[in-house]
Design a protein around this motif. Structure first.
Motif, PDB file in Angstrom:
ATOM      1  N   GLU A 118       0.846  -1.195   0.000  1.00 12.80           N
ATOM      2  CA  GLU A 118       0.000   0.000   0.000  1.00 12.80           C
ATOM      3  C   GLU A 118       0.882   1.246   0.000  1.00 12.80           C
ATOM      4  O   GLU A 118       1.811   1.360   0.794  1.00 12.80           O
ATOM      5  CB  GLU A 118      -0.907   0.014   1.234  1.00 12.80           C
ATOM      6  CG  GLU A 118      -1.848  -1.175   1.337  1.00 12.80           C
ATOM      7  CD  GLU A 118      -2.899  -1.189   0.238  1.00 12.80           C
ATOM      8  OE1 GLU A 118      -3.272  -0.087  -0.233  1.00 12.80           O
ATOM      9  OE2 GLU A 118      -3.344  -2.289  -0.137  1.00 12.80           O
ATOM     10  N   GLU A 164       1.081   5.777  -0.700  1.00 16.55           N
ATOM     11  CA  GLU A 164       0.377   7.055  -0.779  1.00 16.55           C
ATOM     12  C   GLU A 164       1.346   8.122  -1.247  1.00 16.55           C
ATOM     13  O   GLU A 164       2.480   8.201  -0.761  1.00 16.55           O
ATOM     14  CB  GLU A 164      -0.203   7.431   0.588  1.00 16.55           C
ATOM     15  CG  GLU A 164      -0.986   8.737   0.568  1.00 16.55           C
ATOM     16  CD  GLU A 164      -1.666   9.022   1.900  1.00 16.55           C
ATOM     17  OE1 GLU A 164      -1.456  10.113   2.442  1.00 16.55           O
ATOM     18  OE2 GLU A 164      -2.401   8.126   2.377  1.00 16.55           O
ATOM     19  N   LYS A 169      -3.289   7.357  -4.008  1.00 15.14           N
ATOM     20  CA  LYS A 169      -3.231   6.144  -3.200  1.00 15.14           C
ATOM     21  C   LYS A 169      -3.303   4.944  -4.130  1.00 15.14           C
ATOM     22  O   LYS A 169      -4.119   4.920  -5.049  1.00 15.14           O
ATOM     23  CB  LYS A 169      -4.379   6.116  -2.200  1.00 15.14           C
ATOM     24  CG  LYS A 169      -4.338   7.248  -1.171  1.00 15.14           C
ATOM     25  CD  LYS A 169      -5.504   7.174  -0.203  1.00 15.14           C
ATOM     26  CE  LYS A 169      -5.436   8.328   0.807  1.00 15.14           C
ATOM     27  NZ  LYS A 169      -6.567   8.277   1.772  1.00 15.14           N
TER      28      LYS A 169
END
Length: 347
Positions: free
Chosen positions: A66, A68, A77
């Motif tokens: 993940e 960002e 994102k």
């Protein structure tokens, strides 16, 4: 020889058409990038030249991470679609890398870069995430160029050392031999796309580099003697010339050795005075990436050894741990995938 197009033109050209069919053929800190894509063994070589090294670390990053964008307003994102092996500096800046599909991205200095004015309606990524975003999300050069509007590259502070950010451009290559250069000129992304865009150094802009190259006899001009300096224009001409005559081979070790000889030819020795800029900007590492075999070769200039990593020997499936390897470790030699240790990346 130039395929300079704006972002809008590049996107239009890719609509329903392959890039090759749609497009015609045609001083500050230093780096060089060379894509040997007309050889049976395709290789991407580069030098990293700066006033100092940035404690670079080789990271093996699994898919499924993940991320960002590190901008104040509307950060992008995403979840990494592809695993990658990268070299990162200052813990956060992806300087270059290759993903599991053979996409290679190299980040280089370009004095005079002017990024787009921030438009917070578009998701943003910090400029030092630029290569990583492409490696995480795309498999080919065409995919990258076809999705340029998905995020906005934003010039932000890079730690206390670079509070105003850095002026940079990127080179992209894929396993099929396609190549593209993306620069920000006067606040607008400019794309140079085509297999013949094999060489990139630094300033001036790519249009000017090509115009200078065409002055030399091997490329249709009248100047017979090759430049021998360390300035970006000299290195560009010398790299293009050497690549033009580099002996082709299907033997992988020989191909890597041939490419390393070229990369050494455009490296900057320690102690070289850099004309027009205060200080000296030597080469700190040289790398060669094989986008087909997914092997990453590294040779630093403060250790006597060359080592390489076979990406196929690493567990980079979603959920696997990220792995790190400081590249200036003098014990590294030969195939070094076993030298990685688990770590927590900041890229």
């Amino acid at each position: 020889m130039s395929n300079r197009v704006s972002r809008r033109q590049a996107l239009a050209a890719l609509t329903g058409l392959g890039a090759a069919a749609a497009l015609p053929t045609a001083a500050a800190q230093a780096c060089s990038r060379i894509f040997w894509n007309d050889n049976p063994v395709k290789l991407v070589g580069r030098t990293l030249d700066w006033s100092r090294n940035f404690d670079e670390v080789l990271w093996a990053l699994p898919a499924g991470m993940e991320r960002e964008g590190r901008v104040p307003e509307n950060p992008a994102k995403w979840t990494s679609r592809y695993a990658s092996v990268i070299i990162a500096g200052l813990d956060v800046c992806t300087e270059e890398g290759v993903n599991e599909k053979g996409l290679v991205v190299n980040l280089l200095f370009l004095d005079g870069t002017k990024y787009e004015p921030r438009n917070s309606t578009r998701p943003g990524i910090a400029f030092f995430q630029w290569p990583q975003y492409y490696l995480d999300n795309y498999a080919t050069v065409n995919e990258v160029i076809g999705n340029l509007d998905q995020v906005q590259v934003v010039n932000t502070a890079l730690g206390e050392e670079y509070p105003e950010g850095l002026p940079l451009h990127v080179a992209i290559a894929d396993a099929a031999g396609n190549s593209a250069i993306i620069e920000f000129i006067k606040g607008e992304p400019t794309v140079h796309m085509g297999r013949h865009y094999q060489v990139m150094t630094n300033e001036p802009t790519y249009d000017e580099q090509i115009a200078n190259l065409l002055k030399y006899k091997p490329f249709g001009g009248t100047i017979a003697e090759l430049p021998g300096g360390i300035q970006a224009t000299d290195r560009f001409v010398r790299a293009a010339y050497t690549l033009k005559y580099l002996p082709k081979t299907s033997d992988v070790p020989q191909a890597v050795a041939n490419m390393m000889s070229l990369v050494n030819n455009v490296s900057v020795p320690f102690g070289s005075p850099y004309s027009g800029v205060s200080g000296t900007y030597p080469t700190w590492y040289r790398s060669i990436i094989d986008p087909d075999a997914l092997v990453y070769y590294v040779q630093t200039t403060i250790t006597p050894n060359t080592f390489w990593v076979d990406m196929n020997k690493l567990d980079l499936k979603p959920g696997a741990p990220a792995l790190r390897m400081p590249i200036f470790d003098e014990k590294l030699m030969g195939e070094a995938s076993g030298a990685f240790k688990e770590g927590k990346p900041s890229v």
